[in-house]
Design a protein around this motif. Structure first.
Motif, PDB file in Angstrom:
ATOM      1  N   HIS A  77     -36.805  25.606 -38.433  1.00  0.00           N
ATOM      2  CA  HIS A  77     -35.396  25.880 -38.722  1.00  0.00           C
ATOM      3  C   HIS A  77     -35.286  27.123 -39.597  1.00  0.00           C
ATOM      4  O   HIS A  77     -36.274  27.583 -40.158  1.00  0.00           O
ATOM      5  CB  HIS A  77     -34.761  24.685 -39.443  1.00  0.00           C
ATOM      6  CG  HIS A  77     -34.847  23.429 -38.650  1.00  0.00           C
ATOM      7  ND1 HIS A  77     -33.922  23.094 -37.708  1.00  0.00           N
ATOM      8  CD2 HIS A  77     -35.775  22.446 -38.640  1.00  0.00           C
ATOM      9  CE1 HIS A  77     -34.264  21.947 -37.145  1.00  0.00           C
ATOM     10  NE2 HIS A  77     -35.393  21.535 -37.709  1.00  0.00           N
ATOM     11  N   ALA A  78     -34.061  27.616 -39.710  1.00  0.00           N
ATOM     12  CA  ALA A  78     -33.813  28.741 -40.601  1.00  0.00           C
ATOM     13  C   ALA A  78     -32.377  28.684 -41.092  1.00  0.00           C
ATOM     14  O   ALA A  78     -31.498  28.117 -40.439  1.00  0.00           O
ATOM     15  CB  ALA A  78     -34.068  30.066 -39.890  1.00  0.00           C
ATOM     16  N   LEU A  79     -32.163  29.285 -42.227  1.00  0.00           N
ATOM     17  CA  LEU A  79     -30.834  29.437 -42.801  1.00  0.00           C
ATOM     18  C   LEU A  79     -30.602  30.933 -42.958  1.00  0.00           C
ATOM     19  O   LEU A  79     -31.346  31.607 -43.667  1.00  0.00           O
ATOM     20  CB  LEU A  79     -30.755  28.734 -44.158  1.00  0.00           C
ATOM     21  CG  LEU A  79     -29.376  28.635 -44.775  1.00  0.00           C
ATOM     22  CD1 LEU A  79     -28.467  27.743 -43.927  1.00  0.00           C
ATOM     23  CD2 LEU A  79     -29.473  28.077 -46.191  1.00  0.00           C
ATOM     24  N   VAL A  80     -29.598  31.452 -42.257  1.00  0.00           N
ATOM     25  CA  VAL A  80     -29.272  32.878 -42.328  1.00  0.00           C
ATOM     26  C   VAL A  80     -28.183  33.035 -43.377  1.00  0.00           C
ATOM     27  O   VAL A  80     -27.098  32.448 -43.256  1.00  0.00           O
ATOM     28  CB  VAL A  80     -28.817  33.421 -40.957  1.00  0.00           C
ATOM     29  CG1 VAL A  80     -28.453  34.900 -41.067  1.00  0.00           C
ATOM     30  CG2 VAL A  80     -29.906  33.212 -39.915  1.00  0.00           C
ATOM     31  N   ALA A  88     -23.644  30.681 -45.425  1.00  0.00           N
ATOM     32  CA  ALA A  88     -24.968  30.598 -44.807  1.00  0.00           C
ATOM     33  C   ALA A  88     -24.858  29.730 -43.562  1.00  0.00           C
ATOM     34  O   ALA A  88     -24.079  28.775 -43.521  1.00  0.00           O
ATOM     35  CB  ALA A  88     -25.979  30.006 -45.778  1.00  0.00           C
ATOM     36  N   CYS A  89     -25.641  30.052 -42.539  1.00  0.00           N
ATOM     37  CA  CYS A  89     -25.575  29.335 -41.270  1.00  0.00           C
ATOM     38  C   CYS A  89     -26.975  28.914 -40.829  1.00  0.00           C
ATOM     39  O   CYS A  89     -27.890  29.738 -40.782  1.00  0.00           O
ATOM     40  CB  CYS A  89     -24.927  30.220 -40.208  1.00  0.00           C
ATOM     41  SG  CYS A  89     -24.541  29.351 -38.687  1.00  0.00           S
ATOM     42  N   GLY A  90     -27.106  27.631 -40.480  1.00  0.00           N
ATOM     43  CA  GLY A  90     -28.390  27.092 -40.056  1.00  0.00           C
ATOM     44  C   GLY A  90     -28.608  27.194 -38.559  1.00  0.00           C
ATOM     45  O   GLY A  90     -27.661  27.123 -37.767  1.00  0.00           O
ATOM     46  N   PHE A  91     -29.865  27.367 -38.173  1.00  0.00           N
ATOM     47  CA  PHE A  91     -30.263  27.489 -36.773  1.00  0.00           C
ATOM     48  C   PHE A  91     -31.610  26.819 -36.559  1.00  0.00           C
ATOM     49  O   PHE A  91     -32.452  26.816 -37.462  1.00  0.00           O
ATOM     50  CB  PHE A  91     -30.449  28.969 -36.378  1.00  0.00           C
ATOM     51  CG  PHE A  91     -29.187  29.770 -36.353  1.00  0.00           C
ATOM     52  CD1 PHE A  91     -28.450  29.879 -35.191  1.00  0.00           C
ATOM     53  CD2 PHE A  91     -28.749  30.416 -37.497  1.00  0.00           C
ATOM     54  CE1 PHE A  91     -27.283  30.630 -35.170  1.00  0.00           C
ATOM     55  CE2 PHE A  91     -27.587  31.160 -37.478  1.00  0.00           C
ATOM     56  CZ  PHE A  91     -26.850  31.271 -36.312  1.00  0.00           C
ATOM     57  N   ALA A  92     -31.819  26.322 -35.337  1.00  0.00           N
ATOM     58  CA  ALA A  92     -33.174  25.986 -34.918  1.00  0.00           C
ATOM     59  C   ALA A  92     -33.901  27.315 -34.773  1.00  0.00           C
ATOM     60  O   ALA A  92     -33.326  28.301 -34.287  1.00  0.00           O
ATOM     61  CB  ALA A  92     -33.156  25.235 -33.601  1.00  0.00           C
ATOM     62  N   ARG A 130     -21.956  33.961 -36.132  1.00  0.00           N
ATOM     63  CA  ARG A 130     -22.138  35.422 -36.113  1.00  0.00           C
ATOM     64  C   ARG A 130     -22.040  35.935 -37.554  1.00  0.00           C
ATOM     65  O   ARG A 130     -21.048  36.516 -37.963  1.00  0.00           O
ATOM     66  CB  ARG A 130     -21.092  36.063 -35.221  1.00  0.00           C
ATOM     67  CG  ARG A 130     -21.243  35.643 -33.776  1.00  0.00           C
ATOM     68  CD  ARG A 130     -20.189  36.309 -32.914  1.00  0.00           C
ATOM     69  NE  ARG A 130     -20.300  35.859 -31.548  1.00  0.00           N
ATOM     70  CZ  ARG A 130     -19.474  34.976 -30.969  1.00  0.00           C
ATOM     71  NH1 ARG A 130     -18.475  34.462 -31.663  1.00  0.00           N
ATOM     72  NH2 ARG A 130     -19.643  34.632 -29.722  1.00  0.00           N
ATOM     73  N   VAL A 131     -23.086  35.714 -38.297  1.00  0.00           N
ATOM     74  CA  VAL A 131     -23.100  35.959 -39.739  1.00  0.00           C
ATOM     75  C   VAL A 131     -22.917  37.447 -40.038  1.00  0.00           C
ATOM     76  O   VAL A 131     -23.648  38.291 -39.526  1.00  0.00           O
ATOM     77  CB  VAL A 131     -24.409  35.432 -40.375  1.00  0.00           C
ATOM     78  CG1 VAL A 131     -24.436  35.703 -41.874  1.00  0.00           C
ATOM     79  CG2 VAL A 131     -24.582  33.943 -40.087  1.00  0.00           C
ATOM     80  N   THR A 149     -23.222  26.200 -44.787  1.00  0.00           N
ATOM     81  CA  THR A 149     -21.799  26.166 -45.134  1.00  0.00           C
ATOM     82  C   THR A 149     -20.900  26.861 -44.129  1.00  0.00           C
ATOM     83  O   THR A 149     -19.686  26.801 -44.232  1.00  0.00           O
ATOM     84  CB  THR A 149     -21.576  26.842 -46.496  1.00  0.00           C
ATOM     85  OG1 THR A 149     -21.982  28.216 -46.389  1.00  0.00           O
ATOM     86  CG2 THR A 149     -22.343  26.147 -47.605  1.00  0.00           C
ATOM     87  N   ALA A 150     -21.473  27.534 -43.142  1.00  0.00           N
ATOM     88  CA  ALA A 150     -20.720  28.443 -42.287  1.00  0.00           C
ATOM     89  C   ALA A 150     -19.540  27.785 -41.574  1.00  0.00           C
ATOM     90  O   ALA A 150     -18.419  28.285 -41.626  1.00  0.00           O
ATOM     91  CB  ALA A 150     -21.657  29.093 -41.272  1.00  0.00           C
TER      92      ALA A 150
END
Length: 157
Positions: A77-80, A88-92, A130-131, A149-150
């Motif tokens: 996972h990652a948090l951008v 901040a937005c999380g992604f696989a 789309r950060v 939180t995005a």
């Protein structure tokens, strides 16, 4: 969300995207470095509501930067994070690899009011993914939970 002044975003000579967390080789990449790398372009609209014109975004696939940072075997996972400290937005991690760290829109550097200097353009994304003003990618072993939180901020939930 706190008042955030996009004109205070970092300039192109300072590190603007840092990859940290569950990686073997943490990295910081300047906008000028991203512009010098092999570029990919996509057509996308970044609007959250209603119809908006499509723009041509160009930059470097996130996977290219992740490969240089060498995520550890347990990372999934990652948090951008945005330069806006509350967003901040999380992604696989597999999905994030296919996203674009865009540095140009319609052939010009991305202005602050469009999310520059670096904007995340994931494929088939919801608008909050789309950060704008990407500053950091935290590679994680587990989903980010409350740090993501995005959606809440974008939709006012």
């Amino acid at each position: 969300m706190v008042d955030f002044d996009p004109s205070a975003a970092p300039d192109s000579t300072r590190p603007t995207v840092t990859v940290v967390g569950a990686v073997s080789s943490p990295r910081s990449v300047r906008v000028t470095d991203l512009m010098a790398m092999r570029s990919v372009a996509v057509e996308d609209s970044t609007a959250c509501d209603g119809e908006a014109p499509t723009s041509r975004w160009s930059g470097v696939p996130v996977g290219t930067i992740l490969d240089r940072a060498s995520p550890r075997s347990g990372a999934g996972h990652a948090l951008v994070r945005s330069a806006d400290p509350e967003f901040a937005c999380g992604f696989a991690l597999d999905r994030l690899r296919d996203a674009l760290l865009a540095v140009c829109v319609d052939g010009d550097p991305i202005p602050a009011d469009r999310g520059g200097p670096v904007r995340l353009i994931p494929p088939d994304a919801d608008c909050w993914e789309r950060v704008k003003r990407v500053s950091r990618i935290d590679v994680l072993e587990h989903p980010p939970g409350d740090a993501d939180t995005a959606r809440e901020l974008a939709l006012g939930e």
